[in-house]
Each structure stands twice: as structure tokens, then as C-alpha cells.
Scaffold this active site. Structure first.
Site, PDB file in Angstrom:
ATOM      1  N   CYS A  91      28.754 146.951  22.535  1.00  7.77           N
ATOM      2  CA  CYS A  91      28.987 146.872  20.990  1.00  7.77           C
ATOM      3  C   CYS A  91      29.226 148.128  20.659  1.00  7.77           C
ATOM      4  CB  CYS A  91      27.315 146.782  20.435  1.00  7.77           C
ATOM      5  SG  CYS A  91      27.289 147.068  18.635  1.00  7.77           S
ATOM      6  N   CYS A 254      33.338 147.588  13.277  1.00  6.79           N
ATOM      7  CA  CYS A 254      33.198 146.863  14.553  1.00  6.79           C
ATOM      8  C   CYS A 254      33.988 147.505  15.596  1.00  6.79           C
ATOM      9  CB  CYS A 254      33.709 145.205  14.432  1.00  6.79           C
ATOM     10  SG  CYS A 254      33.111 144.378  15.776  1.00  6.79           S
TER      11      CYS A 254
HETATM   12  O1  PYC Z   1      30.533 147.418  16.989  1.00  8.09           O
HETATM   13  O2  PYC Z   1      31.368 146.138  18.556  1.00  8.09           O
HETATM   14  C1  PYC Z   1      30.717 146.481  17.344  1.00  8.09           C
HETATM   15  C2  PYC Z   1      29.920 145.374  16.918  1.00  8.09           C
HETATM   16  C3  PYC Z   1      29.500 144.132  17.213  1.00  8.09           C
HETATM   17  C4  PYC Z   1      28.994 143.313  16.441  1.00  8.09           C
HETATM   18  C5  PYC Z   1      28.537 144.172  15.364  1.00  8.09           C
HETATM   19  N1  PYC Z   1      29.269 145.605  15.645  1.00  8.09           N
END
Ligand code: PYC
Length: 333
Positions: A91, A254
Site C-alpha cells: 500500500c 493511491c
Molecule cells: O495507496 O497503494 C495505495 C492504496 C491501496 C489501497 C488504498 N490505497
């Protein structure tokens, strides 16, 4: 005070997305690698994840990271990433939250202007370089696991929607990348329920039709993330709405999704070398990303992404479980 456990945490958010960094109270989880510990935790300790992310201690978009002793000689810590959907292999926003907490709590030797933190994750080694001034963690650049494009221009029949075209890429998790305009949906938060429902249907159809699996580690498989690209996205500046199983949006851009998107931009020839990608979240916050190396995963060309973002501490807490609590694993509403 009556409690059968005390779990200590530093709560953070990374560009809007929470990471509850668990610093104590869990003990060392069985397993020689973080991938083995992820499997053990899922099988034997998942109630602890639910207690920490579900209501009333968490919420439907809660996320966290459990610190562990490193599993390598030169690692600072091992990390397990917990979410409402389960344990992720990796993550990005969580890593940025962890690195920020470790620096600001003095849990690693801090040097200025940069502190390097080596983390063992279920997906492999990641290195966080924290920009520090006056003891404050200003930003984090994370060198991620190799990211690669699995396939371009796939088509899947999605019940209630029709044929959906998507690219599949890996950046620590698998991401189906879909142009939102091709679904006839606006990139608009007031329509988030419809966008989310479409994302969940698309991931279900993909997992049935062509479930992705990592080329070198079959424990990493399945698509739980659909990255909807906004119509005004450009090769080096994208906006995305990230729909995640079982029903929430990433508030940050993300980190693993940005890594996957960067690999896809390279595979499509939209970016090359170390050109910078600016990727905005559904709430308008930004990560920057660039490829800092190339490598291979299985028979594929892969890039090594470096993702930069910021996190802030929001609190510290000791989470308790009263033996008479009727919801020892919390609940989903
Ligand atoms: O930042 O890799 C990330 C992530 C995965 C799911 C939510 N955030």
C-alpha cells in the site's frame, strides 16, 4: 479499565487517506517473510484487523498498517497493510503514513535533510526516503516494488453495463484502468455511488473472466481496484477515481495505483524514461511518480516507480477491547 488487549497506534492521513499505524500490542506474527506473515494473519488473526478498521473504531474506508520486526537483515521494520477489504500485499499511501509516523515519533534514526527507511512488505522491499526539516517529515518518496503492465485493451462483458475496455497493470496490487467517459459516466463526486457500483461490477466480471495473478508470486492475485481515468487526463497529468472492494474510494491518489498507472503509461508509449506523472485523487490531492529504474518481472519489462506524497499525524491512541463488548470484531454498517 477492563480490557483484554491494548493496541497502540499513531493515526495519520496521506493526502486525505487514513493510515492507522499500529506501533505496539500485536506481538510478532509467525512467518519468516512478510508474505508468510500476511498469510498467517489472514488465516488466524483476521479478527484483529476487523477490530481495528471496522466501526466503531474505524469506518467503511478505513486503512492501517501493523508494524512488525523486519524479516531481512537490513530492514528497519516489516509492515502488514490492513484495510476493510483484507490485507494488501502493498500500500503506497500506507507506506507514506508509516514513514512519516516513524520519523516524527523517533522510531528510526532521523537524519536531515533525508531519512532512509527500509521496509519489508508482503510484496517485497520498499524504501522510503523522507524529506525532514526541523524534525518534521515534509514529504516521502517511496521506491516501490517493480510495476508492470499485464495487458492492454482487454474487453469484458459486465452485467448491467455491457462491454468494458480496460488495461490491467500491477503496482503492488492489480489495477483495472478504465476511461470513465467510455461508460458514459461523469467524473463527478456527486455521482460517486453510480461510479462505485460500476467499479464493483467491473472487478467482479474481471475476476470471473480473467483473474490477474502476479508472474512471480501466485499469492498476489485478483483485482480489487478499478482506476477510473477522468476525461481530461493527459499522459503526464491524470485525475483518477479509485473504486475499491468491497465499496469505497481511495481518498489519496493511491500509491500502488499510481505505480500501476505509470507502468501502463510506459507500456502505451505515453511516458518514457524518468518523465514525471502527476496523478490527482478524487478529492484533488496529488502524488507525483517517475520510473527510477527498469527491470523484469517474469517475462515482462517492468519499471521501478518512485512515488512522492505527504502525510500528517492526526492522533495517538490506545485501542481497547472490553471482554463484555458485544462487537469484539467491530461491525460493518
Ligand atoms: O495507496 O497503494 C495505495 C492504496 C491501496 C489501497 C488504498 N490505497
Amino acid at each position: 479499565m477492563h480490557s483484554s488487549m491494548i493496541i497502540s497506534a499513531i493515526d495519520t492521513h496521506t493526502e486525505g487517506m487514513p493510515t492507522r499505524v499500529i506501533t505496539g500490542g500485536v506481538g510478532t506474527i509467525a512467518g519468516d517473510t512478510m508474505a508468510a506473515r500476511r498469510m498467517y494473519f489472514t488465516e488466524h488473526l483476521d479478527g484483529l484487523r476487523r477490530l481495528l478498521v471496522n466501526e466503531p473504531r474505524g469506518h467503511a474506508a478505513m486503512s492501517g498498517a501493523i508494524l512488525q520486526p523486519a524479516t531481512t537483515d537490513d530492514g528497519h521494520y516489516g509492515v502488514l497493510f490492513i484495510e476493510v477489504s483484507g490485507l494488501l500485499p502493498m500500500c503506497g499511501h500506507g507506506t507514506i503514513g508509516v514513514a512519516t509516523a516513524l520519523v516524527e515519533a523517533g522510531m528510526v534514526p532521523v537524519t536531515e535533510p533525508h531519512t532512509e527507511i527500509r521496509l519489508d512488505t508482503p510484496a517485497g522491499r520498499v524504501v522510503a526516503s523522507v524529506a525532514v526539516s526541523g524534525g518534521h517529515a515534509d514529504s516521502v518518496t517511496l521506491r516501490n516494488v517493480p510495476a508492470y503492465c499485464d495487458s492492454l485493451d482487454n474487453k469484458v462483458e459486465v452485467p448491467g453495463i455491457g462491454v468494458v475496455r480496460y488495461d490491467m497493470a500491477y503496482g503492488g496490487n492489480f489495477y483495472a484502468i478504465v476511461d470513465i467517459a467510455e461508460l458514459g459516466l461523469p467524473f463527478d463526486r456527486t455521482r460517486k455511488d453510480r461510479i462505485l457500483e460500476s467499479g464493483l461490477r467491473i472487478m467482479e466480471a474481471i475476476n470471473e473472466f480473467r483473474r490477474p495473478a502476479h508472474l512471480e508470486d501466485e499469492r498476489i492475485a485478483g483485482c480489487k481496484h478499478v482506476l477510473f481515468l477522468a476525461p481530461d487526463s493527459e499522459p503526464a497529468h491524470t485525475r483518477n477515481a479509485m473504486a475499491i472492494h468491497p465499496g469505497w474510494f481511495d481518498r489519496s491518489p493511491c500509491g500502488t495505483g499510481t505505480s500501476a498507472l505509470l507502468a501502463r503509461q510506459h507500456a502505451r508509449g505515453l511516458l518514457s524514461g524518468d518523465q514525471v506523472l502527476h496523478n490527482d485523487s478524487f478529492i484533488g490531492t496529488t502524488f507525483t511518480a517517475r520510473a527510477v529504474d527498469t527491470t523484469t518481472v517474469g517475462d515482462r519489462t517492468a519499471i521501478v516507480p518512485a512515488i512522492t506524497g505527504r502525510a500528517w499525524l492526526t492522533g495517538t491512541a490506545n485501542y481497547l477491547l472490553d471482554p463484555t463488548d458485544p462487537f469484539p470484531e467491530g461491525f460493518v454498517f
